[in-house]
Design a protein around this motif. Sequence first.
Motif, short mmCIF file in Angstrom:
data_model
loop_
_atom_site.label_atom_id
_atom_site.label_comp_id
_atom_site.label_asym_id
_atom_site.label_seq_id
_atom_site.Cartn_x
_atom_site.Cartn_y
_atom_site.Cartn_z
N LEU A 95 59.00 12.01 24.87
CA LEU A 95 57.83 12.94 24.78
C LEU A 95 57.55 13.33 22.85
O LEU A 95 56.44 13.60 22.79
N GLY A 96 58.72 13.29 22.37
CA GLY A 96 58.41 13.92 21.08
C GLY A 96 58.62 12.89 19.98
O GLY A 96 58.17 13.05 18.85
N LEU A 180 63.74 17.56 22.26
CA LEU A 180 62.22 17.53 22.10
C LEU A 180 62.02 17.83 20.70
O LEU A 180 61.52 16.99 19.91
N ILE A 181 62.62 18.69 20.38
CA ILE A 181 62.10 19.43 19.01
C ILE A 181 62.93 18.50 17.87
O ILE A 181 62.37 18.05 16.86
N THR A 182 64.17 18.13 18.30
CA THR A 182 64.65 17.11 17.14
C THR A 182 63.96 15.90 17.04
O THR A 182 63.65 15.45 15.90
N SER A 183 63.38 15.29 17.99
CA SER A 183 62.57 14.13 17.97
C SER A 183 61.16 14.25 17.22
O SER A 183 60.63 13.45 16.59
N MET A 184 60.79 15.64 17.50
CA MET A 184 59.35 15.76 16.65
C MET A 184 59.64 16.08 15.36
O MET A 184 58.82 15.89 14.49
N LEU A 185 60.75 16.67 14.82
CA LEU A 185 61.10 17.19 13.60
C LEU A 185 61.34 15.71 12.78
O LEU A 185 61.04 15.49 11.74
N LEU A 186 62.01 14.71 13.47
CA LEU A 186 62.10 13.30 13.11
C LEU A 186 60.71 12.59 12.84
O LEU A 186 60.38 11.92 12.07
N SER A 187 59.90 12.95 13.82
CA SER A 187 58.32 12.19 13.73
C SER A 187 57.75 12.82 12.59
O SER A 187 57.15 11.96 11.93
N ILE A 188 58.00 13.97 12.12
CA ILE A 188 57.18 14.52 11.10
C ILE A 188 57.81 13.79 9.65
O ILE A 188 57.13 13.29 8.75
N ASN A 189 59.13 13.67 9.71
CA ASN A 189 59.84 13.18 8.35
C ASN A 189 59.93 11.62 8.36
O ASN A 189 60.50 11.31 7.24
N MET A 190 59.79 10.84 9.64
CA MET A 190 59.90 9.37 9.27
C MET A 190 58.58 8.54 9.59
O MET A 190 57.71 9.44 10.21
#
Lengths: 311, 255
Positions: A95-96, A180-190
């Motif tokens: 999802l994230g 979810l939050i971990t993958s969203m955080l990575l999605s912002i930074n990668m």
Amino acid sequence: MSAVWTIARKETRTAVRNSMFVTITVLFLGLSVLSAYIGSTTKHAEMRIYNETVAKLTVQGVTQLPPKPEIHALTMLGNLTEYVAIVGAILSVMLGYDAITRERESGGLQLILTRPVFRDRLITGKLLGNGLVIAMLLGIVFVFNLALLFLVGHAVPTFGEIARVALFIVAAFAYMMVFLITSMLLSINMKSSASVFLVSLVLWMTSAFVLPQMAQTLMANSTVVNSVSGATNQIPQDTAVSRAIDLLSPTWHLRSIGGKLLEVTPGSAALSSAALSTEFLKSLFALLVPCIVLGALMYASFLRSESLTVE
Amino acid sequence: MAEFAIETHELSRRFGETLAVDALTLSVKRGEIFGFLGHNGAGKTTTVNLLTTLILPTSGTASVCGNDVVDDNLAARQCIGYVPENVRLYNDLTVDENLRFFAELSGVRAVPRRIAEVLALLDRPGWHNRRVGSFSKGMRQRVGIAQALLHEPDVLFLDEPSSGLDPEATREVDELIVRLNREFGMTVFMNTHMLDQVTKICTSIGIMNQGRLMVTDSLEGIKSRFAEDRSLEDIYMHFWHNGTADPAPSEQVAR
């Protein structure tokens, strides 16, 4: 607030139309059926063996019969913890992982950020939308598993059992939100969705397998000698280091509270409501701390990142 | 109401060592179709990103419809529509769902009616329930323009609107731009490489080179500085090669 709901609704709609997401959700529910069936079969087999043993002993005239095995209805759902720990985490990552990279790659992010919407609303909407998807999924899992308990296990759940499953679902929600939050955080930074997915999975595997194994390796083993057979057994015991490592793993927290709530951990069925509530709150706190820390990092990254729009 | 739809003063943007936009001072009057020309890397897209509030300036000021793009960015966003070069939108959603999403984000009231109006304006009234994922580039471009028009913006920013489109689709886009400008008084700011398109539809132009604005004027104003037989392409290449803000008499193309 309406912008947040607009974005949340879009996220939900997109998720339920994602064929891969739907497939894994169906797999998740399918595993629940299988788990409940195996649990029920095991329960009935144990009872059958006990009854046969008692019958034989009675025929032989034995008066001191073995105690009836303690079989708790919820044990049937015991594997649910593992399904959430594995499939639930993967669903959350799914999802994230492209929440922001997909928007960036498609140009949708630029379109959203040229609307009269604050940046924090966008990330809140995405978090809310995907959180709602997880909540809906776990809601289905909750109803589905109670129904299985009744239909497959032929056991009408008591209020206490329903409450235990409900508390487990709350813990599962917090656990899935961590990923979810971990993958969203990575999605912002990668930059690439594939990299985010890969790194998210590595982090999950670290939490699910590496940390618990490290903790196990660092446990102190006390040796017990069986006085009759003379055989020696090693009993692992927590040390301060192993305990500290376990505490870092969200998966360990889920397994720990899942085992107690679903009556898999020995003695957990006998825990008082107060003791169980304390255990639950401790685990929930341990799962919410990474959510809050990673969530704060996610907001900070998103609000100050210009590279989201100019690349 | 301010005379100028877009105004910038000494606007600069630096990315590390690179000065992408260098002290840009520019005014675009309301009701203009402004063609912003320049080679790749000239600073056109950075300028659009600054004006659409996507990035912050390093120094200088800019305003759209009288609203400062930094201090009053929400008001600035309210009056702009933006169509990026590659519009892909949300493939899993229908045209209607995509447009509804952007309309709601823009605070549009009576969303279904407005979506119907915009699709009618694009001459695509039957597209409501079609999935964007199945669309060609030209079709996506039209939906991209549709999403930019939903909230009836005063200024429309288009980044290479005809890039990758076939001649028929390009002509449709051009006609639409002119129609939006004439019928609705919309100011259009268009980044483009297509000099034919500029000659055909733009009322004024600006030419960027290495982050600096070389010249800005009405199309006629710029042409009048050069020999009558000089095409826009000649003039554009002159500014590109000479790199001066305006041609000195000795450097002018022979009249």
